[in-house]
Design a protein around this motif. Sequence first.
Motif, PDB file in Angstrom:
ATOM      1  N   PRO A 158       0.959  -1.283   0.125  1.00 17.35           N
ATOM      2  CA  PRO A 158      -0.041  -0.242   0.091  1.00 17.35           C
ATOM      3  C   PRO A 158       0.743   1.366   0.273  1.00 17.35           C
ATOM      4  O   PRO A 158       1.858   1.078   0.501  1.00 17.35           O
ATOM      5  N   PRO A 159       0.414   2.276  -0.473  1.00 19.38           N
ATOM      6  CA  PRO A 159       1.150   3.772  -0.626  1.00 19.38           C
ATOM      7  C   PRO A 159       1.631   4.197   0.753  1.00 19.38           C
ATOM      8  O   PRO A 159       2.734   4.782   0.807  1.00 19.38           O
ATOM      9  N   GLY A 160       0.800   3.941   1.919  1.00 17.67           N
ATOM     10  CA  GLY A 160       1.489   4.329   3.317  1.00 17.67           C
ATOM     11  C   GLY A 160       2.763   3.483   3.478  1.00 17.67           C
ATOM     12  O   GLY A 160       3.686   4.249   4.080  1.00 17.67           O
ATOM     13  N   GLU A 161       2.454   2.349   3.366  1.00 19.96           N
ATOM     14  CA  GLU A 161       3.795   1.564   3.694  1.00 19.96           C
ATOM     15  C   GLU A 161       5.100   1.866   3.036  1.00 19.96           C
ATOM     16  O   GLU A 161       6.098   1.923   3.285  1.00 19.96           O
ATOM     17  N   ASP A 162       4.711   2.227   1.469  1.00 16.22           N
ATOM     18  CA  ASP A 162       5.575   2.604   0.710  1.00 16.22           C
ATOM     19  C   ASP A 162       6.456   3.798   1.119  1.00 16.22           C
ATOM     20  O   ASP A 162       7.523   4.006   0.950  1.00 16.22           O
ATOM     21  N   GLY A 163       5.420   4.885   1.488  1.00 16.47           N
ATOM     22  CA  GLY A 163       5.941   6.204   2.053  1.00 16.47           C
ATOM     23  C   GLY A 163       6.719   5.963   3.134  1.00 16.47           C
ATOM     24  O   GLY A 163       7.904   6.720   3.193  1.00 16.47           O
ATOM     25  N   ARG A 164       6.466   5.212   4.349  1.00 15.68           N
ATOM     26  CA  ARG A 164       7.321   4.857   5.262  1.00 15.68           C
ATOM     27  C   ARG A 164       8.547   4.239   4.803  1.00 15.68           C
ATOM     28  O   ARG A 164       9.565   4.929   5.446  1.00 15.68           O
ATOM     29  N   ARG A 165       8.695   3.363   4.006  1.00  9.65           N
ATOM     30  CA  ARG A 165       9.703   2.712   3.466  1.00  9.65           C
ATOM     31  C   ARG A 165      10.779   3.672   2.978  1.00  9.65           C
ATOM     32  O   ARG A 165      12.033   3.809   3.369  1.00  9.65           O
ATOM     33  N   LEU A 166      10.019   4.490   2.213  1.00  8.06           N
ATOM     34  CA  LEU A 166      11.058   5.669   1.513  1.00  8.06           C
ATOM     35  C   LEU A 166      11.729   6.671   2.368  1.00  8.06           C
ATOM     36  O   LEU A 166      12.651   7.105   2.329  1.00  8.06           O
ATOM     37  N   TRP A 167      10.738   7.045   3.312  1.00  6.85           N
ATOM     38  CA  TRP A 167      11.310   8.098   4.413  1.00  6.85           C
ATOM     39  C   TRP A 167      12.569   7.292   4.937  1.00  6.85           C
ATOM     40  O   TRP A 167      13.256   8.066   5.347  1.00  6.85           O
ATOM     41  N   GLN A 168      12.351   6.118   5.645  1.00 12.44           N
ATOM     42  CA  GLN A 168      13.257   5.472   6.304  1.00 12.44           C
ATOM     43  C   GLN A 168      14.605   5.456   5.581  1.00 12.44           C
ATOM     44  O   GLN A 168      15.681   5.698   6.142  1.00 12.44           O
ATOM     45  N   ALA A 169      14.548   4.937   4.293  1.00 17.41           N
ATOM     46  CA  ALA A 169      15.648   4.979   3.360  1.00 17.41           C
ATOM     47  C   ALA A 169      16.545   6.325   3.228  1.00 17.41           C
ATOM     48  O   ALA A 169      17.497   6.251   3.316  1.00 17.41           O
ATOM     49  N   SER A 170      15.371   7.415   3.174  1.00 18.36           N
ATOM     50  CA  SER A 170      16.067   8.800   3.168  1.00 18.36           C
ATOM     51  C   SER A 170      16.739   9.120   4.364  1.00 18.36           C
ATOM     52  O   SER A 170      17.881   9.650   4.259  1.00 18.36           O
ATOM     53  N   ALA A 171      16.254   8.829   5.320  1.00 16.38           N
ATOM     54  CA  ALA A 171      16.702   9.241   6.589  1.00 16.38           C
ATOM     55  C   ALA A 171      17.921   8.508   7.035  1.00 16.38           C
ATOM     56  O   ALA A 171      18.981   9.142   7.198  1.00 16.38           O
ATOM     57  N   LEU A 172      18.144   7.211   6.474  1.00 15.58           N
ATOM     58  CA  LEU A 172      19.412   6.412   6.548  1.00 15.58           C
ATOM     59  C   LEU A 172      20.273   6.819   5.622  1.00 15.58           C
ATOM     60  O   LEU A 172      21.526   7.270   6.076  1.00 15.58           O
ATOM     61  N   SER A 173      20.102   7.375   4.384  1.00 16.45           N
ATOM     62  CA  SER A 173      21.016   7.937   3.422  1.00 16.45           C
ATOM     63  C   SER A 173      21.493   9.363   3.920  1.00 16.45           C
ATOM     64  O   SER A 173      22.727   9.557   3.918  1.00 16.45           O
ATOM     65  N   GLU A 174      20.845  10.103   4.617  1.00 10.83           N
ATOM     66  CA  GLU A 174      21.188  11.357   5.062  1.00 10.83           C
ATOM     67  C   GLU A 174      22.140  11.303   6.134  1.00 10.83           C
ATOM     68  O   GLU A 174      23.054  12.003   6.496  1.00 10.83           O
ATOM     69  N   ALA A 175      22.081  10.254   6.960  1.00  6.97           N
ATOM     70  CA  ALA A 175      22.868   9.706   8.209  1.00  6.97           C
ATOM     71  C   ALA A 175      24.319   9.392   7.921  1.00  6.97           C
ATOM     72  O   ALA A 175      25.237   9.489   8.777  1.00  6.97           O
ATOM     73  N   SER A 176      24.273   8.849   6.905  1.00  4.55           N
ATOM     74  CA  SER A 176      25.460   8.331   6.141  1.00  4.55           C
ATOM     75  C   SER A 176      26.489   9.373   5.803  1.00  4.55           C
ATOM     76  O   SER A 176      25.994  10.217   5.124  1.00  4.55           O
ATOM     77  N   PRO A 177      27.563   9.174   5.867  1.00  7.17           N
ATOM     78  CA  PRO A 177      28.804  10.347   5.589  1.00  7.17           C
ATOM     79  C   PRO A 177      29.050  10.047   4.255  1.00  7.17           C
ATOM     80  O   PRO A 177      28.714   9.104   3.431  1.00  7.17           O
TER      81      PRO A 177
END
Length: 52
Positions: A33-52
């Motif tokens: 579902p789109p809500g789950e996809d949004g959470r997954r993408l948000w988490q991936a984005s947060a992880l990539s921003e935290a990586s140097p």
Amino acid sequence: MSAAEDVAEVAFAVGYDSPSQFSREYRRQFGFPPGEDGRRLWQASALSEASP
């Protein structure tokens, strides 16, 4: 804003009259579902921003 409100906003923005119809078709197309996809993408984005 809740996830359901976000999905409804996107559904209307892309031309759907019904958020539930948008969700059903999104799930058929992408496998989740789109809500789950949004959470997954948000988490991936947060992880990539935290990586140097």
